[in-house]
Design a protein around this motif. Structure first.
Motif, PDB file in Angstrom:
ATOM      1  N   MET A  88       4.579  -9.654   5.063  1.00 42.72           N
ATOM      2  CA  MET A  88       3.989  -9.855   3.723  1.00 42.72           C
ATOM      3  C   MET A  88       2.653  -9.113   3.596  1.00 42.72           C
ATOM      4  SD  MET A  88       4.675 -11.468   0.817  1.00 42.72           S
ATOM      5  CE  MET A  88       3.807 -11.718  -0.718  1.00 42.72           C
ATOM      6  N   ALA A  89       1.768  -9.298   4.590  1.00 46.71           N
ATOM      7  CA  ALA A  89       0.451  -8.653   4.534  1.00 46.71           C
ATOM      8  C   ALA A  89       0.589  -7.131   4.500  1.00 46.71           C
ATOM      9  CB  ALA A  89      -0.403  -9.097   5.720  1.00 46.71           C
ATOM     10  N   THR A  90       1.540  -6.608   5.285  1.00 48.67           N
ATOM     11  CA  THR A  90       1.748  -5.156   5.319  1.00 48.67           C
ATOM     12  C   THR A  90       2.226  -4.646   3.966  1.00 48.67           C
ATOM     13  OG1 THR A  90       2.394  -5.408   7.630  1.00 48.67           O
ATOM     14  CG2 THR A  90       2.887  -3.289   6.596  1.00 48.67           C
ATOM     15  N   GLN A  91       3.146  -5.410   3.363  1.00 47.95           N
ATOM     16  CA  GLN A  91       3.680  -5.040   2.052  1.00 47.95           C
ATOM     17  C   GLN A  91       2.575  -5.078   0.991  1.00 47.95           C
ATOM     18  OE1 GLN A  91       6.716  -7.716   0.626  1.00 47.95           O
ATOM     19  NE2 GLN A  91       7.730  -6.102  -0.564  1.00 47.95           N
ATOM     20  N   ILE A  92       1.758  -6.135   1.033  1.00 49.43           N
ATOM     21  CA  ILE A  92       0.657  -6.265   0.071  1.00 49.43           C
ATOM     22  C   ILE A  92      -0.312  -5.089   0.224  1.00 49.43           C
ATOM     23  CG2 ILE A  92      -1.425  -7.616  -0.422  1.00 49.43           C
ATOM     24  CD1 ILE A  92       0.252 -10.154  -0.056  1.00 49.43           C
ATOM     25  N   ARG A  93      -0.656  -4.787   1.468  1.00 44.09           N
ATOM     26  CA  ARG A  93      -1.585  -3.680   1.709  1.00 44.09           C
ATOM     27  C   ARG A  93      -1.020  -2.372   1.153  1.00 44.09           C
ATOM     28  NH1 ARG A  93      -5.885  -2.509   4.836  1.00 44.09           N
ATOM     29  NH2 ARG A  93      -5.989  -4.663   5.586  1.00 44.09           N
ATOM     30  N   ASP A  94       0.257  -2.181   1.343  1.00 45.35           N
ATOM     31  CA  ASP A  94       0.907  -0.961   0.870  1.00 45.35           C
ATOM     32  C   ASP A  94       0.841  -0.868  -0.662  1.00 45.35           C
ATOM     33  OD1 ASP A  94       2.521   1.368   1.371  1.00 45.35           O
ATOM     34  OD2 ASP A  94       4.204   0.270   0.505  1.00 45.35           O
ATOM     35  N   VAL A  95       1.094  -1.985  -1.336  1.00 43.55           N
ATOM     36  CA  VAL A  95       1.055  -1.983  -2.812  1.00 43.55           C
ATOM     37  C   VAL A  95      -0.375  -1.731  -3.301  1.00 43.55           C
ATOM     38  CG1 VAL A  95       1.442  -3.354  -4.905  1.00 43.55           C
ATOM     39  CG2 VAL A  95       3.093  -3.453  -3.032  1.00 43.55           C
ATOM     40  N   VAL A  96      -1.355  -2.338  -2.634  1.00 38.61           N
ATOM     41  CA  VAL A  96      -2.756  -2.116  -3.011  1.00 38.61           C
ATOM     42  C   VAL A  96      -3.094  -0.627  -2.898  1.00 38.61           C
ATOM     43  CG1 VAL A  96      -5.147  -2.494  -2.265  1.00 38.61           C
ATOM     44  CG2 VAL A  96      -3.583  -4.445  -2.472  1.00 38.61           C
ATOM     45  N   GLU A  97      -2.686  -0.003  -1.801  1.00 37.68           N
ATOM     46  CA  GLU A  97      -2.981   1.419  -1.619  1.00 37.68           C
ATOM     47  C   GLU A  97      -2.273   2.281  -2.669  1.00 37.68           C
ATOM     48  OE1 GLU A  97      -2.405   2.461   2.515  1.00 37.68           O
ATOM     49  OE2 GLU A  97      -3.999   1.114   3.168  1.00 37.68           O
ATOM     50  N   GLN A  98      -1.005   1.953  -2.947  1.00 33.95           N
ATOM     51  CA  GLN A  98      -0.271   2.670  -4.009  1.00 33.95           C
ATOM     52  C   GLN A  98      -0.974   2.487  -5.346  1.00 33.95           C
ATOM     53  OE1 GLN A  98       4.079   2.167  -4.517  1.00 33.95           O
ATOM     54  NE2 GLN A  98       4.007   1.152  -2.541  1.00 33.95           N
ATOM     55  N   TYR A  99      -1.377   1.252  -5.617  1.00 28.42           N
ATOM     56  CA  TYR A  99      -2.004   0.941  -6.908  1.00 28.42           C
ATOM     57  C   TYR A  99      -3.249   1.797  -7.142  1.00 28.42           C
ATOM     58  CZ  TYR A  99      -4.682  -1.477 -10.452  1.00 28.42           C
ATOM     59  OH  TYR A  99      -5.426  -1.754 -11.576  1.00 28.42           O
ATOM     60  N   VAL A 100      -4.154   1.788  -6.170  1.00 29.58           N
ATOM     61  CA  VAL A 100      -5.411   2.527  -6.359  1.00 29.58           C
ATOM     62  C   VAL A 100      -5.133   4.018  -6.488  1.00 29.58           C
ATOM     63  CG1 VAL A 100      -7.641   3.128  -5.339  1.00 29.58           C
ATOM     64  CG2 VAL A 100      -6.805   0.770  -5.207  1.00 29.58           C
ATOM     65  N   LYS A 101      -4.183   4.528  -5.712  1.00 29.33           N
ATOM     66  CA  LYS A 101      -3.824   5.938  -5.796  1.00 29.33           C
ATOM     67  C   LYS A 101      -3.297   6.272  -7.201  1.00 29.33           C
ATOM     68  CE  LYS A 101      -1.091   9.394  -3.339  1.00 29.33           C
ATOM     69  NZ  LYS A 101       0.039   9.585  -2.413  1.00 29.33           N
ATOM     70  N   LEU A 102      -2.409   5.410  -7.708  1.00 27.13           N
ATOM     71  CA  LEU A 102      -1.808   5.659  -9.024  1.00 27.13           C
ATOM     72  C   LEU A 102      -2.826   5.511 -10.156  1.00 27.13           C
ATOM     73  CD1 LEU A 102       1.634   3.895  -8.481  1.00 27.13           C
ATOM     74  CD2 LEU A 102       1.273   6.345  -8.893  1.00 27.13           C
ATOM     75  N   VAL A 103      -3.771   4.586 -10.013  1.00 30.10           N
ATOM     76  CA  VAL A 103      -4.813   4.458 -11.041  1.00 30.10           C
ATOM     77  C   VAL A 103      -5.619   5.764 -11.106  1.00 30.10           C
ATOM     78  CG1 VAL A 103      -6.980   3.262 -11.620  1.00 30.10           C
ATOM     79  CG2 VAL A 103      -4.964   1.938 -10.989  1.00 30.10           C
ATOM     80  N   GLY A 104      -5.689   6.462  -9.995  1.00 28.11           N
ATOM     81  CA  GLY A 104      -6.415   7.724  -9.963  1.00 28.11           C
ATOM     82  C   GLY A 104      -5.609   8.928 -10.424  1.00 28.11           C
ATOM     83  N   SER A 105      -4.284   8.772 -10.497  1.00 30.23           N
ATOM     84  CA  SER A 105      -3.471   9.957 -10.784  1.00 30.23           C
ATOM     85  C   SER A 105      -2.332   9.707 -11.762  1.00 30.23           C
ATOM     86  CB  SER A 105      -2.871  10.482  -9.475  1.00 30.23           C
ATOM     87  OG  SER A 105      -2.002   9.504  -8.912  1.00 30.23           O
ATOM     88  N   GLY A 106      -1.913   8.460 -11.897  1.00 32.74           N
ATOM     89  CA  GLY A 106      -0.766   8.142 -12.738  1.00 32.74           C
ATOM     90  C   GLY A 106       0.514   8.508 -12.038  1.00 32.74           C
ATOM     91  N   PRO A 107       1.682   8.555 -12.732  1.00 33.85           N
ATOM     92  CA  PRO A 107       1.807   8.227 -14.139  1.00 33.85           C
ATOM     93  C   PRO A 107       1.728   6.717 -14.422  1.00 33.85           C
ATOM     94  CG  PRO A 107       3.952   8.720 -13.198  1.00 33.85           C
ATOM     95  CD  PRO A 107       2.941   8.967 -12.117  1.00 33.85           C
ATOM     96  N   THR A 108       1.387   6.394 -15.676  1.00 39.19           N
ATOM     97  CA  THR A 108       1.249   5.001 -16.098  1.00 39.19           C
ATOM     98  C   THR A 108       2.471   4.166 -15.708  1.00 39.19           C
ATOM     99  OG1 THR A 108      -0.072   5.709 -17.992  1.00 39.19           O
ATOM    100  CG2 THR A 108       0.851   3.495 -18.087  1.00 39.19           C
ATOM    101  N   GLU A 109       3.658   4.757 -15.923  1.00 39.55           N
ATOM    102  CA  GLU A 109       4.884   3.983 -15.688  1.00 39.55           C
ATOM    103  C   GLU A 109       5.000   3.518 -14.242  1.00 39.55           C
ATOM    104  OE1 GLU A 109       6.037   3.285 -18.603  1.00 39.55           O
ATOM    105  OE2 GLU A 109       7.265   1.807 -17.556  1.00 39.55           O
ATOM    106  N   ASP A 110       4.481   4.317 -13.320  1.00 38.76           N
ATOM    107  CA  ASP A 110       4.530   3.923 -11.914  1.00 38.76           C
ATOM    108  C   ASP A 110       3.543   2.787 -11.616  1.00 38.76           C
ATOM    109  OD1 ASP A 110       6.318   5.958 -11.766  1.00 38.76           O
ATOM    110  OD2 ASP A 110       5.218   7.169 -10.310  1.00 38.76           O
ATOM    111  N   ILE A 111       2.430   2.765 -12.347  1.00 37.39           N
ATOM    112  CA  ILE A 111       1.491   1.634 -12.196  1.00 37.39           C
ATOM    113  C   ILE A 111       2.164   0.366 -12.710  1.00 37.39           C
ATOM    114  CG2 ILE A 111      -0.765   0.679 -12.822  1.00 37.39           C
ATOM    115  CD1 ILE A 111      -1.741   3.528 -13.403  1.00 37.39           C
ATOM    116  N   VAL A 112       2.737   0.466 -13.906  1.00 34.01           N
ATOM    117  CA  VAL A 112       3.394  -0.689 -14.532  1.00 34.01           C
ATOM    118  C   VAL A 112       4.487  -1.248 -13.616  1.00 34.01           C
ATOM    119  CG1 VAL A 112       4.794  -1.440 -16.511  1.00 34.01           C
ATOM    120  CG2 VAL A 112       2.843   0.091 -16.869  1.00 34.01           C
ATOM    121  N   ALA A 113       5.213  -0.350 -12.952  1.00 34.36           N
ATOM    122  CA  ALA A 113       6.323  -0.765 -12.091  1.00 34.36           C
ATOM    123  C   ALA A 113       5.866  -1.581 -10.880  1.00 34.36           C
ATOM    124  CB  ALA A 113       7.106   0.456 -11.625  1.00 34.36           C
ATOM    125  N   LEU A 114       4.578  -1.511 -10.548  1.00 30.00           N
ATOM    126  CA  LEU A 114       4.063  -2.327  -9.436  1.00 30.00           C
ATOM    127  C   LEU A 114       3.899  -3.787  -9.848  1.00 30.00           C
ATOM    128  CD1 LEU A 114       1.285   0.002  -7.939  1.00 30.00           C
ATOM    129  CD2 LEU A 114       3.607  -0.362  -7.067  1.00 30.00           C
TER     130      LEU A 114
END
Lengths: 125, 125
Positions: free
Chosen positions: B1-27
């Motif tokens: 669970m912790a590994t999965q959460i960490r992975d989503v957090v890293e994806q989230y911050v990366k996507l907020v910096g680059s998009g696309p919006t739809e990929d952020i929403v999908a998280l």
């Protein structure tokens, strides 16, 4: 409000590093809820909160808060800080992120601490 | 669970910096709630969340997350990160602390961002 919240946060971290327990408890509203770490059973009310802080009261400890790390939004605050406890010739270093909610009198109504065992660093003293 | 959460957090911050919006929403889970900053009216559900992130989608921006700053506890995470947006020859630098809650599939069910206007730094580009 933001100034008052910032002041309570600074007092809180200082008192967690030095005590006395009763002064920490006094920062909380009577029916406040503490969840530390997040995911463990919450402690509700002054008596349960006092018991919680009594555990660290006997330890040789110090805390550090970098004022520039405190974030205040509405009636809430989030901030990382560091607590070092010294036990048996070792230093246990932990930097949780705490989130607090405040009432209109600036008393803490809720505190949630984000950390897990893997955030604990052990160093020789 | 912790590994999965960490992975989503890293994806989230990366996507907020680059998009696309739809990929952020999908998280986010379909009925997720976003309160950014804390104290403002929460946005609930994918459509409201999409609108929220569309605002930054057109901006020249970048984000930074220091992995060692992420705190995970139970099914939640708290982490500071930095977002820089470049508008009219100026850099707007903001480092909120985000708190997220996750469901069992690792989707974000709630996000609260702790920051205020006074945490915004303006620099020449």
């Amino acid at each position: 409000m933001a100034t008052q919240i910032r002041d309570v946060v600074e007092q809180y971290v200082k008192l967690v590093g030095s005590g006395p327990t009763e002064d920490i408890v006094a920062l909380y509203a009577p029916d406040a809820i503490v969840e530390d770490p997040v995911g463990t059973p919450p402690k509700r009310g002054h008596e349960a909160i006092r018991e919680f802080y009594e555990v660290i009261a006997a330890l040789d400890r110090e805390t550090e808060l970098r004022p520039e790390d405190v974030r205040i939004a509405g009636n809430q605050a989030a901030f990382p800080f560091t607590i070092v406890t010294k036990v048996g010739g070792q230093r246990f270093v932990l930097s949780p992120i705490d989130v607090m909610e405040f009432d209109e009198e600036g008393r803490i109504t809720g505190m949630r601490a984000y950390w897990s065992q893997e955030d604990m660093r052990v160093e020789p003293e």
